[in-house]
Motif scaffolding. Structure first.
Motif, PDB file in Angstrom:
ATOM      1  N   PHE A  31       0.842  -1.199   0.000  1.00  0.00           N
ATOM      2  CA  PHE A  31       0.000   0.000   0.000  1.00  0.00           C
ATOM      3  C   PHE A  31       0.874   1.245   0.000  1.00  0.00           C
ATOM      4  CE2 PHE A  31      -2.585  -3.274   1.952  1.00  0.00           C
ATOM      5  CZ  PHE A  31      -3.768  -3.137   1.244  1.00  0.00           C
ATOM      6  N   ALA A  32       0.454   2.197  -0.801  1.00  0.00           N
ATOM      7  CA  ALA A  32       1.202   3.448  -0.852  1.00  0.00           C
ATOM      8  C   ALA A  32       1.018   4.222   0.443  1.00  0.00           C
ATOM      9  CB  ALA A  32       0.744   4.283  -2.036  1.00  0.00           C
ATOM     10  N   HIS A  33      -0.093   3.947   1.133  1.00  0.00           N
ATOM     11  CA  HIS A  33      -0.407   4.750   2.315  1.00  0.00           C
ATOM     12  C   HIS A  33       0.180   4.170   3.589  1.00  0.00           C
ATOM     13  CE1 HIS A  33      -3.905   6.671   0.033  1.00  0.00           C
ATOM     14  NE2 HIS A  33      -2.719   6.946  -0.447  1.00  0.00           N
ATOM     15  N   GLY A  34       0.106   4.919   4.635  1.00  0.00           N
ATOM     16  CA  GLY A  34       0.658   4.487   5.902  1.00  0.00           C
ATOM     17  C   GLY A  34       1.650   5.518   6.381  1.00  0.00           C
ATOM     18  N   ALA A  36       3.248   9.499   6.009  1.00  0.00           N
ATOM     19  CA  ALA A  36       2.655  10.819   5.809  1.00  0.00           C
ATOM     20  C   ALA A  36       2.852  11.232   4.359  1.00  0.00           C
ATOM     21  CB  ALA A  36       3.313  11.824   6.741  1.00  0.00           C
ATOM     22  N   HIS A  37       1.878  11.926   3.814  1.00  0.00           N
ATOM     23  CA  HIS A  37       2.026  12.441   2.469  1.00  0.00           C
ATOM     24  C   HIS A  37       2.861  13.706   2.507  1.00  0.00           C
ATOM     25  CE1 HIS A  37      -1.135  10.341  -0.141  1.00  0.00           C
ATOM     26  NE2 HIS A  37      -0.763   9.556   0.832  1.00  0.00           N
ATOM     27  N   GLY A  38       3.798  13.791   1.612  1.00  0.00           N
ATOM     28  CA  GLY A  38       4.612  14.994   1.522  1.00  0.00           C
ATOM     29  C   GLY A  38       3.815  16.121   0.909  1.00  0.00           C
ATOM     30  N   ALA A  46       6.585  11.113  -6.610  1.00  0.00           N
ATOM     31  CA  ALA A  46       7.024   9.853  -6.006  1.00  0.00           C
ATOM     32  C   ALA A  46       5.851   9.015  -5.506  1.00  0.00           C
ATOM     33  CB  ALA A  46       7.988  10.146  -4.851  1.00  0.00           C
ATOM     34  N   HIS A  47       4.797   9.686  -5.047  1.00  0.00           N
ATOM     35  CA  HIS A  47       3.751   8.947  -4.335  1.00  0.00           C
ATOM     36  C   HIS A  47       3.086   7.802  -5.119  1.00  0.00           C
ATOM     37  CE1 HIS A  47       0.878   8.036  -1.278  1.00  0.00           C
ATOM     38  NE2 HIS A  47      -0.079   8.090  -2.190  1.00  0.00           N
ATOM     39  N   PRO A  48       2.615   8.020  -6.346  1.00  0.00           N
ATOM     40  CA  PRO A  48       1.952   6.897  -7.048  1.00  0.00           C
ATOM     41  C   PRO A  48       2.869   5.698  -7.263  1.00  0.00           C
ATOM     42  CG  PRO A  48       1.414   8.972  -8.097  1.00  0.00           C
ATOM     43  CD  PRO A  48       2.517   9.258  -7.112  1.00  0.00           C
ATOM     44  N   ASP A  53      -0.598  -0.806  -4.763  1.00  0.00           N
ATOM     45  CA  ASP A  53      -2.001  -0.507  -5.051  1.00  0.00           C
ATOM     46  C   ASP A  53      -2.147   0.587  -6.110  1.00  0.00           C
ATOM     47  OD1 ASP A  53      -0.918   1.230  -3.204  1.00  0.00           O
ATOM     48  OD2 ASP A  53      -2.728   1.392  -1.971  1.00  0.00           O
ATOM     49  N   HIS A  54      -1.375   1.673  -5.941  1.00  0.00           N
ATOM     50  CA  HIS A  54      -1.460   2.772  -6.908  1.00  0.00           C
ATOM     51  C   HIS A  54      -0.862   2.378  -8.257  1.00  0.00           C
ATOM     52  CE1 HIS A  54      -2.866   4.917  -3.618  1.00  0.00           C
ATOM     53  NE2 HIS A  54      -1.968   5.882  -3.475  1.00  0.00           N
ATOM     54  N   ILE A  55       0.313   1.730  -8.201  1.00  0.00           N
ATOM     55  CA  ILE A  55       1.001   1.341  -9.444  1.00  0.00           C
ATOM     56  C   ILE A  55       0.093   0.448 -10.283  1.00  0.00           C
ATOM     57  CG2 ILE A  55       2.934   0.027 -10.415  1.00  0.00           C
ATOM     58  CD1 ILE A  55       4.603   0.883  -7.982  1.00  0.00           C
ATOM     59  N   SER A 140      -9.377  10.123  -1.678  1.00  0.00           N
ATOM     60  CA  SER A 140      -8.621   9.653  -0.514  1.00  0.00           C
ATOM     61  C   SER A 140      -7.328  10.444  -0.352  1.00  0.00           C
ATOM     62  CB  SER A 140      -8.337   8.159  -0.617  1.00  0.00           C
ATOM     63  OG  SER A 140      -7.514   7.884  -1.722  1.00  0.00           O
ATOM     64  N   HIS A 141      -6.820  11.011  -1.455  1.00  0.00           N
ATOM     65  CA  HIS A 141      -5.606  11.818  -1.333  1.00  0.00           C
ATOM     66  C   HIS A 141      -5.932  13.261  -0.992  1.00  0.00           C
ATOM     67  CE1 HIS A 141      -4.102   8.344  -3.576  1.00  0.00           C
ATOM     68  NE2 HIS A 141      -3.057   8.545  -2.809  1.00  0.00           N
ATOM     69  N   GLY A 142      -7.062  13.747  -1.469  1.00  0.00           N
ATOM     70  CA  GLY A 142      -7.479  15.109  -1.151  1.00  0.00           C
ATOM     71  C   GLY A 142      -7.689  15.276   0.342  1.00  0.00           C
TER      72      GLY A 142
HETATM   73 ZN   LIG Z   1      -1.866   7.364  -2.031  1.00  0.00          ZN
END
Ligand SMILES: [Zn+2]
Length: 203
Positions: A31-34, A36-38, A46-48, A53-55, A140-142
């Motif tokens: 999972f990309a999440h977990g 903190a988002h920069g 970098a995030h996706p 899951d995102h890839i 979910s990213h917003g």
């Molecule tokens: Zn994400």
């Protein structure tokens, strides 16, 4: 239907599921999440790429588009980032959207299945499906986006990375101009769908 049956033999599905489980286990970043988002453009790019899951979801959009006729070929990979941005605005502004969390894993499962079955719905249906998934991804990213000026830079990086992943999917799909390639694309879809099941269970 006969070939579909053979294609989805239990043994093949089991093998794919095991491969995906190993992959998800080895690559702890299922999972990309977990984290903190920069907030900057580089973080957005970098995030996706930071989670399976995102890839998988974003490559799948390109892969599916490659199975479809024009204009769907171009419209789907452009619809996704645009609606995703809309979803991000919705999330950042606090509008409610149920099931946004499971929506990302669910989109991996459904996109994989659509590719595996080589479904070709009408352009309106295809765009609607892609738009719903994009809304979940964006929303979910917003919600997580910092309410700062750099949120825009982060979003721009995110959209750029998403387009790159769509392009990778389109490029992989382009290899599928021959029957063997078409089977490879559909097998990749089955693997993506299996990964989606694993992600849903892990969610
Ligand atoms: Zn994400």
């Amino acid at each position: 239907m006969l070939s579909l049956h053979r294609f989805f033999s239990l043994r093949r599905l089991a093998r794919i599921a095991v491969a995906v489980l190993v992959l998800a286990g080895l690559n702890s970043a299922a999972f990309a999440h977990g984290g903190a988002h920069g907030a900057g453009f580089a973080d957005g790019i970098a995030h996706p790429f930071s989670g399976l899951d995102h890839i998988l979801a974003m490559v799948a959009v390109g892969l599916w588009a490659s199975q479809l006729e024009r204009p769907a070929y171009w419209v789907l990979p452009l619809t996704f980032p645009m609606v995703m941005a809309l979803g991000a605005v919705m999330g950042a502004s606090g509008l409610p959207l149920p099931w946004a969390e499971g929506g990302i894993a669910g989109s991996v499962l459904i996109l994989g299945a659509v590719i595996a079955f080589a479904l070709r719905p009408s352009i309106a249906m295809s765009v609607a499906l892609i738009a719903v998934f994009a809304l979940f991804h964006g929303y979910s990213h917003g919600v997580e986006l910092p309410q700062s000026a750099s949120a825009l830079a982060y979003g721009a990086g995110f959209v750029a990375a998403t387009l790159v992943l769509h392009a990778i999917g389109l490029a992989l799909g382009a290899l599928a101009s021959r029957p063997a390639g078409r089977l490879a694309t559909r097998t990749a879809g089955a693997a993506i769908a299996a990964a989606g099941v694993v992600l849903l269970v892990m969610t």
